[in-house]
Design an enzyme around this catalytic site. Structure first.
Site, PDB file in Angstrom:
ATOM      1  N   CYS A  25     -17.490  65.728  75.829  1.00 22.98           N
ATOM      2  CA  CYS A  25     -18.911  65.826  76.190  1.00 22.98           C
ATOM      3  C   CYS A  25     -19.104  66.165  77.663  1.00 22.98           C
ATOM      4  O   CYS A  25     -20.237  66.380  78.102  1.00 22.98           O
ATOM      5  CB  CYS A  25     -19.640  64.534  75.850  1.00 22.98           C
ATOM      6  SG  CYS A  25     -19.487  64.102  74.116  1.00 22.98           S
ATOM      7  N   HIS A  49     -28.424  66.100  72.677  1.00 27.40           N
ATOM      8  CA  HIS A  49     -27.063  66.113  73.218  1.00 27.40           C
ATOM      9  C   HIS A  49     -26.193  67.156  72.499  1.00 27.40           C
ATOM     10  O   HIS A  49     -25.338  66.806  71.692  1.00 27.40           O
ATOM     11  CB  HIS A  49     -26.466  64.704  73.084  1.00 27.40           C
ATOM     12  CG  HIS A  49     -25.104  64.544  73.676  1.00 27.40           C
ATOM     13  ND1 HIS A  49     -24.620  65.335  74.701  1.00 27.40           N
ATOM     14  CD2 HIS A  49     -24.107  63.658  73.383  1.00 27.40           C
ATOM     15  CE1 HIS A  49     -23.391  64.946  75.009  1.00 27.40           C
ATOM     16  NE2 HIS A  49     -23.050  63.944  74.223  1.00 27.40           N
TER      17      HIS A  49
END
Lengths: 379, 131
Positions: free
Chosen positions: A83, A327
């Protein structure tokens, strides 16, 4: 360190079933080239932040994939750090400019996640975990739930304080036209939402998202209104269980300490920050690891609205954060810098933080195995 | 199920001419388990069996990853053993009263997830309450 940001843009974030990754990247690239008033031929290199193109999209040559789409023949590199892929791609792009090799670098962050069923996405995301975590059937919500449980036991952090992080970030997202969730929520709704991985509930978790973001970096000169004045990366163990302390992320502390030193500032100087709130507990420990609040006191301060727009300082996650803006994992780190760029440029519209001069971004890979910190300054 | 997947995999390889087929091949690649990897990883299990320790943290997982759907909800815990060794694994054979930080546990051998394309059953470490 000083690297200029000429332009920044994000796509809409959300379930974008009608848009391909190619189209998302083309749109944000067109937007930044237009904003920077730069012909495509002036781009010297491309860095692409992405995590899942291989495991979900079956595409293992992403640099060339997007260079082809954009009609470029320059060096084009995929950067992967789970991420934190987006943040690391900005870090490497900035270093490439400081090396003197390139003058104009395009940074892209992109992820396409909602084409696949949640179980497959969960398993692909766990590619960022350790063998032991995968064998146990852990997910990232489970890993952060394990962190939350210890933080609650050690510091008395309450579920309602976790919930307030979600309420704040949904409020901020309601001011962001690109956000996945523009709807405000209440503490009661968060607390009554279904459990995902106890004590975390579905409204404690960031969503699965499609999205892209882009930046154009160049040597800092009079053309750029905003500069990157610190860019630092740190790493830690891949697995959570090997860590001595489950209530903070060592990589965040190291990267932030080095970034403050590089910029010559302290946490108190930061006016606006985008932090990695993949889960509500993640924002609480980030606020402590970044030095905004003493250890064990972030939850109470967030609950007291000390990081809300129009009320607090620093204002945190004006975009809505990962929690509510969405996200798309490889795009998140780039989007965070686009958000701070707009804040310091004074172009954030109704979510503008007044007199913002210094901003910080905090992008985490895995459960804290990689952390990338950037500090931006209005010139 | 594994035989059906294998037959489908063989068939798709023969007719690998369309994007749809590429997507399906990608999906099958994701769900395959490597028997060699399992064989290599399972060598370490012996040294981790029957260790006694305490739970450091735990969570109940309601939304599992692929391969664990049939087990949900289930408990995943981190436990600490001698010399600071920490392991993450599932907690099995527990009562609600065992769900607490500090709960004593012992490591045991259990099947971990659903068999993959080759039908190999993966085994690994799980925790069992001691009290």
């Amino acid at each position: 360190m000083k690297v200029g940001i000429l332009a920044g843009a994000t796509s809409n974030f959300g379930e974008l079933w009608h848009i391909s990754p190619r189209q998302m990247v083309r749109e944000v690239t067109d937007e930044v080239l237009k904003e920077a008033r730069l012909p495509k031929s002036k781009i010297d290199a491309v860095f692409v932040g992405n995590m899942l193109s291989s495991s979900l999209g079956n595409q293992d040559h992403l640099g060339a994939f997007f260079a082809e789409e954009l009609g470029l023949s320059v060096p084009s590199t995929k950067v992967e750090a789970a991420c934190a892929s987006g943040g690391l791609s900005v870090h490497l792009a900035a270093l490439s400019i400081l090396s003197g090799q390139y003058r104009h670098v395009l940074v892209i962050g992109v992820e396409k996640m909602t084409d696949y069923k949640p179980e497959l996405v969960n398993r692909a995301l766990m590619g960022a975990g350790s063998d032991g975590e995968r064998e146990a059937g852990a997910t990232f919500s489970a890993l952060y739930a394990l962190i939350a449980r210890v933080h609650m036991a050690k510091y008395g952090t309450k579920e309602i304080e976790l919930a307030q992080v979600a309420v704040k970030n949904h409020y901020h997202a309601s001011l962001n036209s690109h956000a996945q969730f523009k709807k405000q929520i209440t503490l009661k709704q968060v607390l009554k939402s279904p459990p995902v991985s106890s004590p975390l509930k579905i409204l404690d978790c960031s969503p699965i998202t499609d999205g892209a973001a882009a930046l154009i970096l160049s040597p800092s000169d009079n053309k750029s209104q905003v500069s990157i004045i610190a860019s630092q990366v740190a790493t830690d163990t891949l697995g959570l269980s090997q860590r001595e302390d489950l209530t903070s992320l060592k990589a965040s502390i190291i990267a932030a300490t080095n970034a403050y030193r590089q910029a010559g500032i302290t946490p108190l100087d930061i006016d606006v920050a985008e932090v990695h709130d993949c889960f509500t507990i993640a924002e609480i420990i980030a606020m402590e690891d970044l030095g905004f609040f003493p250890k064990g006191e972030a939850a109470k301060n967030i609950f007291a609205k000390k990081t809300w727009i129009g009320i607090g300082h620093p204002v945190v996650n004006t975009s809505g954060g990962l929690k509510a803006a969405g996200h798309p994992v490889g795009a998140t780190g780039v989007k965070q810098i686009v958000e701070i760029f707009h804040q310091l440029n004074g172009t954030s519209g109704n979510k503008q933080v007044e007199n913002a001069r210094l901003g910080l971004t905090h992008n985490v890979g895995g459960s804290g195995a990689t952390c990338v910190i950037h500090i931006l300054k209005k010139n | 199920m594994a035989q059906e997947q294998h037959a489908l995999f063989t068939f798709l390889k023969k007719i690998n001419t369309s994007k749809v087929t590429d997507c399906l091949l990608g999906w099958l690649k994701i769900i395959m388990l490597s028997p060699v990897k399992i064989w290599r990883n399972q060598k370490k299990i012996k040294s981790l069996l029957f260790l006694k320790g305490k739970i450091v943290s735990y969570t109940q997982i309601y939304v599992p990853p692929a391969g664990f759907e049939a087990q949900a909800p289930y408990i995943v815990a981190i436990a600490e053993f001698n010399k600071g060794l920490r392991i993450i694994a599932q907690l099995v054979d527990y009562l609600d009263v065992n769900l607490k930080i500090g709960q004593k546990v012992i490591t045991v051998l259990r099947r971990t997830k659903d068999p993959g394309l080759e039908g190999i059953i993966p085994y690994g470490i799980k925790f069992k309450p001691l009290d």
